[in-house]
Design a protein around this motif. Structure first.
Motif: not given
Length: 288
Positions: A49-54
């Motif tokens: 999400l938004d270029e980062k892993y959540v």
């Protein structure tokens, strides 16, 4: 896209997970930091999400240990040296009992086997291999392949005293691990703890936790009946006992006691079992 991953490291609420043959740093959703928090070994779902892993979700656990704080453990390697410190059947059996209570398979690893007498090697084999336990011997001149095969595709934790060479054994398999090791303290007659936090390391196509291990042999919260049904070479005999809640102490018609008397079950391990029942009973005595 949702990915399934495994948590390999947690430091100050910062999570490292492994999926698609790579390690990734992830952040946990706020709701996941409440209640039963994710721990090392958890299988989780992560999403970009938004270029980062959540991290979105923790999948159901097979089991969980408090010390070491690791989830989904397949097996525990009970590392015991033949000397410095000397081999202890009592300690091995007590570790087997605690490990088995957590639905984890005990694997007995004998370190410094090159220094063992032939009589001790024979005694260990007869005591544990005949009872169905997997025993691996390690030391100078011993091939590491048997240990590598047992580690493959499994999450393993280490158990045993300090100074027996737990980290040294792993470093022989994979020098890149560079786990902390320290010579046994001869002055104290015991080793010093050198591990600092829980983490899973990739090794031999599996995972290993470099932790202080089962350093505390605490039987205070153990249910006697559960213990009697968990010990690998005792399992099944309870079904043939006269009483369903048989603890195999003085009850008539006990199938396990009969197996001990005819040599089908180890008299040594049975005695250690009785000693642990006594420890459990003593912890329930209220003193004023």
């Amino acid at each position: 896209m949702i990915k399934e991953a495994i948590i390999t490291r947690i430091v100050s609420n910062k999570y490292t997970v492994y999926f698609d043959s790579e390690f990734h740093d992830v952040v946990a959703m706020g709701k996941m930091r409440l209640g039963d928090k994710p721990i090392v070994g958890d299988r989780v779902e992560v999403e970009l999400l938004d270029e980062k892993y959540v991290m979105q979700k923790v999948l159901p656990r097979r089991n969980k240990l408090i010390r070491p704080h690791v989830a989904n453990i397949d097996q525990a390697l009970i590392v015991m040296s033949v000397l410095e410190p000397d081999f202890s059947y009592t300690l091995v059996d007590r570790l087997i009992f605690l490990i088995s209570l957590n639905d984890i398979e005990p694997i007995i690893v004998i370190s410094k086997a090159d220094l063992a007498s032939e009589s001790l090697m024979t005694s260990i084999r007869e005591e544990y291999e005949k009872a169905g336990y997997h025993v691996i011997f390690t030391g100078e001149g011993y091939d590491t392949q048997p240990l590598e095969e047992i580690l493959k595709d499994k999450i393993s934790v280490l158990a045993g005293q300090s100074g027996v060479g737990k980290s040294s054994i792993l470093n022989r398999i994979n020098e890149d691990l560079e786990l902390n090791t320290q010579e046994i303290s001869k002055a104290l007659g015991r080793g010093k703890h050198t591990t600092r936090h829980n983490q899973l390391y990739p090794i031999a196509q599996g995972w290993i936790a470099d932790t202080p291990g089962f350093s505390s042999l605490d039987f205070s919260m153990v249910d006697p009946l559960e213990l009697s049904r968990s010990i690998p070479d005792f399992r099944g005999y309870g079904d043939d006992c006269r009483y369903r809640d048989c603890l195999h102490i003085k009850e008539p018609g006990c199938a396990l006691k009969e197996a001990v008397e005819n040599g089908s079950v180890s008299k040594v391990r049975y005695q250690h079992y009785l000693e642990c029942l006594k420890l459990i009973e003593e912890t329930k005595v209220v003193r004023y």
